[in-house]
Scaffold this motif. Structure first.
Motif, short mmCIF file in Angstrom:
data_model
loop_
_atom_site.label_atom_id
_atom_site.label_comp_id
_atom_site.label_asym_id
_atom_site.label_seq_id
_atom_site.Cartn_x
_atom_site.Cartn_y
_atom_site.Cartn_z
N SER A 113 -18.40 -13.93 1.05
CA SER A 113 -18.04 -14.31 -0.31
C SER A 113 -17.71 -13.09 -1.16
O SER A 113 -16.96 -13.18 -2.11
N ILE A 114 -18.27 -11.94 -0.83
CA ILE A 114 -17.97 -10.70 -1.56
C ILE A 114 -16.71 -10.05 -1.02
O ILE A 114 -15.84 -9.62 -1.78
N ALA A 115 -16.57 -10.00 0.31
CA ALA A 115 -15.48 -9.24 0.91
C ALA A 115 -14.12 -9.88 0.68
O ALA A 115 -13.15 -9.19 0.40
N MET A 116 -14.02 -11.20 0.76
CA MET A 116 -12.72 -11.85 0.67
C MET A 116 -12.03 -11.60 -0.67
O MET A 116 -10.87 -11.22 -0.70
N PRO A 117 -12.75 -11.79 -1.81
CA PRO A 117 -12.08 -11.47 -3.08
C PRO A 117 -11.70 -10.00 -3.17
O PRO A 117 -10.66 -9.66 -3.73
N ALA A 118 -12.52 -9.11 -2.62
CA ALA A 118 -12.21 -7.67 -2.68
C ALA A 118 -10.92 -7.38 -1.92
O ALA A 118 -10.08 -6.61 -2.37
N ILE A 119 -10.77 -8.00 -0.75
CA ILE A 119 -9.55 -7.81 0.04
C ILE A 119 -8.35 -8.35 -0.71
O ILE A 119 -7.30 -7.72 -0.79
N ALA A 120 -8.53 -9.54 -1.30
CA ALA A 120 -7.43 -10.15 -2.04
C ALA A 120 -7.01 -9.27 -3.21
O ALA A 120 -5.82 -9.12 -3.50
N GLN A 121 -8.00 -8.67 -3.89
CA GLN A 121 -7.68 -7.81 -5.02
C GLN A 121 -6.97 -6.54 -4.58
O GLN A 121 -6.14 -6.00 -5.31
N SER A 122 -7.28 -6.05 -3.39
CA SER A 122 -6.65 -4.82 -2.92
C SER A 122 -5.27 -5.07 -2.34
O SER A 122 -4.54 -4.13 -2.06
N MET A 123 -4.88 -6.33 -2.15
CA MET A 123 -3.57 -6.68 -1.63
C MET A 123 -2.88 -7.59 -2.64
O MET A 123 -2.67 -8.79 -2.40
N PRO A 124 -2.51 -7.05 -3.79
CA PRO A 124 -1.86 -7.89 -4.80
C PRO A 124 -0.48 -8.35 -4.34
O PRO A 124 0.14 -7.72 -3.47
N GLU A 125 0.00 -9.41 -4.91
CA GLU A 125 1.35 -9.87 -4.61
C GLU A 125 2.35 -9.04 -5.41
O GLU A 125 2.21 -8.88 -6.62
N VAL A 126 3.33 -8.50 -4.69
CA VAL A 126 4.37 -7.68 -5.32
C VAL A 126 5.72 -8.23 -4.88
O VAL A 126 5.92 -8.52 -3.70
N LYS A 127 6.63 -8.37 -5.81
CA LYS A 127 7.98 -8.82 -5.49
C LYS A 127 8.98 -7.84 -6.09
O LYS A 127 9.02 -7.66 -7.30
N TRP A 128 9.74 -7.21 -5.22
CA TRP A 128 10.75 -6.24 -5.64
C TRP A 128 12.13 -6.78 -5.28
O TRP A 128 12.30 -7.53 -4.32
N ARG A 129 13.10 -6.31 -6.06
CA ARG A 129 14.50 -6.55 -5.71
C ARG A 129 15.13 -5.21 -5.33
O ARG A 129 14.93 -4.20 -6.02
N LYS A 168 -2.40 2.91 -4.23
CA LYS A 168 -2.12 4.01 -3.31
C LYS A 168 -1.83 3.52 -1.89
O LYS A 168 -0.98 4.07 -1.20
N HIS A 169 -2.54 2.49 -1.43
CA HIS A 169 -2.30 2.04 -0.07
C HIS A 169 -0.95 1.33 0.04
O HIS A 169 -0.32 1.36 1.10
N TYR A 170 -0.46 0.74 -1.04
CA TYR A 170 0.89 0.17 -1.02
C TYR A 170 1.93 1.30 -1.02
O TYR A 170 2.97 1.19 -0.36
N ALA A 189 12.47 -4.07 4.30
CA ALA A 189 11.84 -5.24 3.68
C ALA A 189 10.95 -5.98 4.68
O ALA A 189 9.85 -6.43 4.34
N LYS A 190 11.41 -6.10 5.92
CA LYS A 190 10.62 -6.77 6.96
C LYS A 190 9.34 -6.00 7.25
O LYS A 190 8.26 -6.60 7.38
N PHE A 191 9.44 -4.68 7.36
CA PHE A 191 8.26 -3.87 7.64
C PHE A 191 7.21 -4.04 6.52
O PHE A 191 6.01 -4.13 6.80
N MET A 192 7.68 -4.08 5.27
CA MET A 192 6.73 -4.23 4.16
C MET A 192 6.07 -5.60 4.19
O MET A 192 4.87 -5.72 3.95
N SER A 193 6.83 -6.63 4.48
CA SER A 193 6.26 -7.97 4.55
C SER A 193 5.27 -8.08 5.69
O SER A 193 4.16 -8.62 5.53
N ASP A 194 5.64 -7.57 6.85
CA ASP A 194 4.76 -7.64 8.02
C ASP A 194 3.45 -6.89 7.79
O ASP A 194 2.38 -7.33 8.20
N ALA A 195 3.55 -5.72 7.14
CA ALA A 195 2.36 -4.88 6.95
C ALA A 195 1.38 -5.47 5.94
O ALA A 195 0.20 -5.10 5.94
#
Length: 361
Positions: free
Chosen positions: A18-34, A258-260, A54-60
């Motif tokens: 219950s602690i780890a899942m929200p932390a992971i979600a917060q560290s992987m925000p949704e980003v949409k670029w054009r 930074k990880h993104y 674009a594919k590499f970023m989505s896959d990663a």
């Protein structure tokens, strides 16, 4: 006892989840670029490199970082990609920086200059010769940041409607050529024009231009230049290893975790390797097909090569006097080239020369 132990460990595991899942979600925000490309979709290697990124970023990121790619003209024309990034119209662009030498001459060095570096040397200069700092210093004035994202390798010299025999044949020649190659050839009487890729064929067909260079056999075949200009010259001495970049809006880059940022960097490196490997794989077949379609291969005559080198050195001296940043980058590149060519002559060049004999066996 076993039941109490099970309940205890099970409760701890549930709490950890219950602690780890929200932390992971917060560290992987949704980003949409054009992403706007400077190239049309029909050029599946250059435009395809943006798609690979674009594919590499989505896959990663399990689809949490989405990059939507647009070809030249869908959002802005190919030669306005940097403007779109600078203004924030798009988050990033896939483009060669030499398209923008009118804004800052040092941008020519980011892609590669006439009689400059080959693909491997350009990549090495970027990371170990000062290239990264110099080009991004120039881009900072335009609210942008760049990472290498592709390389064509050494290019062809282009298709010409008439054969070249002497330096005098260059006088008055209307030539579609980008970057600093056009400025150098102008010193020899050429009339350079910078036309977006999708507009080159009709200009050549109508005789608005006399010659056109683009990349190499695979792309040149797709663009159909051989149908209207039979003489196919080599080498493209103005692009010994043309580097492309992912040019990113500075605010958008700074907003990324930074990880993104690390993922973007590594996705660019993967796309960079993909593009060069793809061209090495498809250009031989493209060259054979073009010759079969009537292309007449010609090496630039040695007097033209020597005159072009002299003109290039004059141009660099003039440009260095006008732009401190160009001079800084050019001096850095020349020093790096000197060291590399010494090594190249000992190992790479001698090996390639020997192995090239195998094509006749």
């Amino acid at each position: 006892m076993e039941r109490r132990t099970f309940l205890k460990t099970g409760a701890l595991a549930a709490a950890a989840t219950s602690i780890a899942m929200p932390a992971i979600a917060q560290s992987m925000p949704e980003v949409k670029w054009r992403l706007t490309s400077s190239f049309p979709k029909q050029l599946d290697t250059i435009y395809g490199t943006a798609q690979q990124f674009a594919k590499f970023m989505s896959d990663a990121t399990d689809g949490r970082f989405q990059v939507q790619t647009f070809s030249a003209g869908e959002i802005v024309p190919g030669l306005q990609a940097l403007d779109a990034v600078s203004s924030g119209t798009v988050e990033c662009a896939h483009t060669p920086t030499y398209f923008y030498i009118g804004k800052e001459p040092a941008f020519g060095l980011g892609t590669g200059i006439p009689f400059g570096l080959n693909a491997r040397q350009q990549h090495s200069w970027w990371y170990f010769g000062g290239g990264e700092q110099i080009i991004n210093e120039a881009l900072a004035k335009f609210n942008a940041y760049s990472i290498p994202c592709g390389n064509s390798g050494c290019q062809m010299g282009g298709f010409f409607r008439k054969e070249l025999k002497t330096v005098d044949d260059l006088k008055g020649l209307k030539f579609r050529i980008g970057g600093m190659g056009g400025a150098v050839l102008a010193k020899l009487g050429v009339v350079p024009t910078q036309i977006a890729p999708g507009d080159v064929y009709p200009a050549l067909e109508r005789g608005t231009i006399d010659a056109a260079e683009f990349v190499g056999p695979y792309d040149d075949e797709k663009l159909g230049f051989v149908k209207v200009a039979p003489y196919y010259y080599y080498p493209g001495w103005w692009e010994g290893g043309a580097m492309l970049h992912l040019v990113i809006n500075q605010e958008q880059w700074n907003k990324l975790p930074k990880h993104y940022q690390a993922m973007v960097y590594h996705a660019c490196e993967a796309a960079n390797n993909w593009m060069l490997a793809k061209y090495d794989a498809v250009n031989p077949g493209g060259l054979r097909r073009l010759v079969g379609q009537g292309a007449q291969l010609r090496a630039f005559p040695q007097p033209i090569m020597e005159a072009s080198l002299k003109a290039a050195e004059e141009y660099y001296a003039e440009t260095s006097a006008k732009s401190e940043l160009f001079k800084k980058g050019y001096d850095s590149m020349v020093a790096f080239r000197g060291e590399n060519l010494l090594w190249w002559q000992v190992a790479e060049l001698s090996y390639d020369a020997f192995m090239n004999r195998l094509k006749s066996r």
